[in-house]
Design a protein around this motif. Structure first.
Motif, PDB file in Angstrom:
ATOM      1  N   PRO A   1     -34.561  11.578  37.595  1.00  0.00           N
ATOM      2  CA  PRO A   1     -35.256  10.951  38.729  1.00  0.00           C
ATOM      3  C   PRO A   1     -35.178   9.419  38.763  1.00  0.00           C
ATOM      4  O   PRO A   1     -35.322   8.823  39.833  1.00  0.00           O
ATOM      5  N   CYS A   2     -34.920   8.776  37.626  1.00  0.00           N
ATOM      6  CA  CYS A   2     -34.813   7.313  37.615  1.00  0.00           C
ATOM      7  C   CYS A   2     -33.507   6.837  38.262  1.00  0.00           C
ATOM      8  O   CYS A   2     -33.348   5.653  38.529  1.00  0.00           O
ATOM      9  N   GLY A   3     -32.560   7.750  38.482  1.00  0.00           N
ATOM     10  CA  GLY A   3     -31.330   7.393  39.182  1.00  0.00           C
ATOM     11  C   GLY A   3     -30.075   7.408  38.330  1.00  0.00           C
ATOM     12  O   GLY A   3     -28.977   7.418  38.863  1.00  0.00           O
ATOM     13  N   THR A   4     -30.204   7.408  37.010  1.00  0.00           N
ATOM     14  CA  THR A   4     -29.018   7.418  36.153  1.00  0.00           C
ATOM     15  C   THR A   4     -28.670   8.843  35.751  1.00  0.00           C
ATOM     16  O   THR A   4     -29.502   9.733  35.791  1.00  0.00           O
ATOM     17  N   ASN A   5     -27.439   9.036  35.343  1.00  0.00           N
ATOM     18  CA  ASN A   5     -26.982  10.354  34.919  1.00  0.00           C
ATOM     19  C   ASN A   5     -26.273  10.252  33.569  1.00  0.00           C
ATOM     20  O   ASN A   5     -25.384  11.031  33.275  1.00  0.00           O
ATOM     21  N   ARG A   6     -26.655   9.269  32.770  1.00  0.00           N
ATOM     22  CA  ARG A   6     -26.083   9.094  31.429  1.00  0.00           C
ATOM     23  C   ARG A   6     -27.160   9.419  30.405  1.00  0.00           C
ATOM     24  O   ARG A   6     -28.249   8.851  30.441  1.00  0.00           O
ATOM     25  N   TRP A   7     -26.856  10.341  29.504  1.00  0.00           N
ATOM     26  CA  TRP A   7     -27.797  10.779  28.488  1.00  0.00           C
ATOM     27  C   TRP A   7     -27.151  10.660  27.115  1.00  0.00           C
ATOM     28  O   TRP A   7     -25.981  10.984  26.948  1.00  0.00           O
ATOM     29  N   LYS A   8     -27.922  10.215  26.126  1.00  0.00           N
ATOM     30  CA  LYS A   8     -27.439  10.098  24.753  1.00  0.00           C
ATOM     31  C   LYS A   8     -28.064  11.213  23.923  1.00  0.00           C
ATOM     32  O   LYS A   8     -29.269  11.431  23.985  1.00  0.00           O
ATOM     33  N   ILE A   9     -27.232  11.934  23.168  1.00  0.00           N
ATOM     34  CA  ILE A   9     -27.735  13.005  22.310  1.00  0.00           C
ATOM     35  C   ILE A   9     -28.317  12.364  21.056  1.00  0.00           C
ATOM     36  O   ILE A   9     -27.606  11.673  20.321  1.00  0.00           O
TER      37      ILE A   9
ATOM     38  N   MET B   1     -31.241  23.888  16.932  1.00  0.00           N
ATOM     39  CA  MET B   1     -31.439  24.975  17.892  1.00  0.00           C
ATOM     40  C   MET B   1     -31.754  24.390  19.262  1.00  0.00           C
ATOM     41  O   MET B   1     -31.392  24.953  20.285  1.00  0.00           O
ATOM     42  N   ASP B   2     -32.489  23.288  19.255  1.00  0.00           N
ATOM     43  CA  ASP B   2     -32.788  22.549  20.479  1.00  0.00           C
ATOM     44  C   ASP B   2     -32.071  21.209  20.404  1.00  0.00           C
ATOM     45  O   ASP B   2     -31.834  20.688  19.327  1.00  0.00           O
ATOM     46  N   ILE B   3     -31.744  20.656  21.549  1.00  0.00           N
ATOM     47  CA  ILE B   3     -31.045  19.376  21.604  1.00  0.00           C
ATOM     48  C   ILE B   3     -31.937  18.378  22.324  1.00  0.00           C
ATOM     49  O   ILE B   3     -32.446  18.661  23.404  1.00  0.00           O
ATOM     50  N   ARG B   4     -32.149  17.207  21.700  1.00  0.00           N
ATOM     51  CA  ARG B   4     -32.939  16.150  22.334  1.00  0.00           C
ATOM     52  C   ARG B   4     -31.982  15.115  22.882  1.00  0.00           C
ATOM     53  O   ARG B   4     -31.105  14.618  22.185  1.00  0.00           O
ATOM     54  N   ILE B   5     -32.151  14.827  24.174  1.00  0.00           N
ATOM     55  CA  ILE B   5     -31.335  13.815  24.830  1.00  0.00           C
ATOM     56  C   ILE B   5     -32.242  12.728  25.383  1.00  0.00           C
ATOM     57  O   ILE B   5     -33.400  12.984  25.707  1.00  0.00           O
ATOM     58  N   LYS B   6     -31.721  11.498  25.422  1.00  0.00           N
ATOM     59  CA  LYS B   6     -32.488  10.355  25.900  1.00  0.00           C
ATOM     60  C   LYS B   6     -31.761   9.731  27.076  1.00  0.00           C
ATOM     61  O   LYS B   6     -30.557   9.484  27.018  1.00  0.00           O
ATOM     62  N   CYS B   7     -32.508   9.469  28.148  1.00  0.00           N
ATOM     63  CA  CYS B   7     -31.956   8.854  29.344  1.00  0.00           C
ATOM     64  C   CYS B   7     -31.557   7.414  29.022  1.00  0.00           C
ATOM     65  O   CYS B   7     -32.324   6.677  28.418  1.00  0.00           O
ATOM     66  N   GLU B   8     -30.359   7.038  29.432  1.00  0.00           N
ATOM     67  CA  GLU B   8     -29.878   5.680  29.180  1.00  0.00           C
ATOM     68  C   GLU B   8     -30.532   4.665  30.113  1.00  0.00           C
ATOM     69  O   GLU B   8     -30.514   3.479  29.836  1.00  0.00           O
ATOM     70  N   GLY B   9     -31.119   5.124  31.207  1.00  0.00           N
ATOM     71  CA  GLY B   9     -31.746   4.219  32.161  1.00  0.00           C
ATOM     72  C   GLY B   9     -33.174   3.865  31.797  1.00  0.00           C
ATOM     73  O   GLY B   9     -33.519   2.702  31.646  1.00  0.00           O
TER      74      GLY B   9
ATOM     75  N   HIS C   1     -36.423   7.783  28.618  1.00  0.00           N
ATOM     76  CA  HIS C   1     -37.220   9.018  28.519  1.00  0.00           C
ATOM     77  C   HIS C   1     -36.406  10.059  27.755  1.00  0.00           C
ATOM     78  O   HIS C   1     -35.202  10.191  27.959  1.00  0.00           O
ATOM     79  N   SER C   2     -37.041  10.809  26.837  1.00  0.00           N
ATOM     80  CA  SER C   2     -36.312  11.823  26.091  1.00  0.00           C
ATOM     81  C   SER C   2     -36.799  13.217  26.471  1.00  0.00           C
ATOM     82  O   SER C   2     -37.962  13.417  26.806  1.00  0.00           O
ATOM     83  N   VAL C   3     -35.865  14.172  26.418  1.00  0.00           N
ATOM     84  CA  VAL C   3     -36.123  15.550  26.805  1.00  0.00           C
ATOM     85  C   VAL C   3     -35.568  16.470  25.727  1.00  0.00           C
ATOM     86  O   VAL C   3     -34.480  16.226  25.199  1.00  0.00           O
TER      87      VAL C   3
END
Length: 65
Positions: free
Chosen positions: A19-27, A32-40, A43-45
């Motif tokens: 939603p912030c507008g970027t589409n770049r994520w860093k692993i 078993m689960d993967i945490r990714i962080k928004c480069e913009g 925020h991590s998911v």
């Protein structure tokens, strides 16, 4: 379905943009689960590996060791 090779600290593009507008994520965590962080907005998911493999579009930057 092709098996996508990704690793820690790779920068990936997901099918849907954040939603912030970027589409770049860093692993930042693998398991078993993967945490990714928004480069913009930093925020991590946490996403199950199966869902991540389905939702990942491509690897933008492969991390070199």
């Amino acid at each position: 379905m092709e098996q996508k090779e990704f690793g820690l600290n790779d920068v990936v593009e997901m099918k849907k943009a954040h939603p912030c507008g970027t589409n770049r994520w860093k692993i930042i965590r693998l398991g078993m689960d993967i945490r990714i962080k928004c480069e913009g907005c930093e925020h991590s998911v946490l996403i199950p590996r199966r869902d991540f493999s389905r939702k990942m579009k491509k690897i933008l930057v492969k991390h070199e060791e």
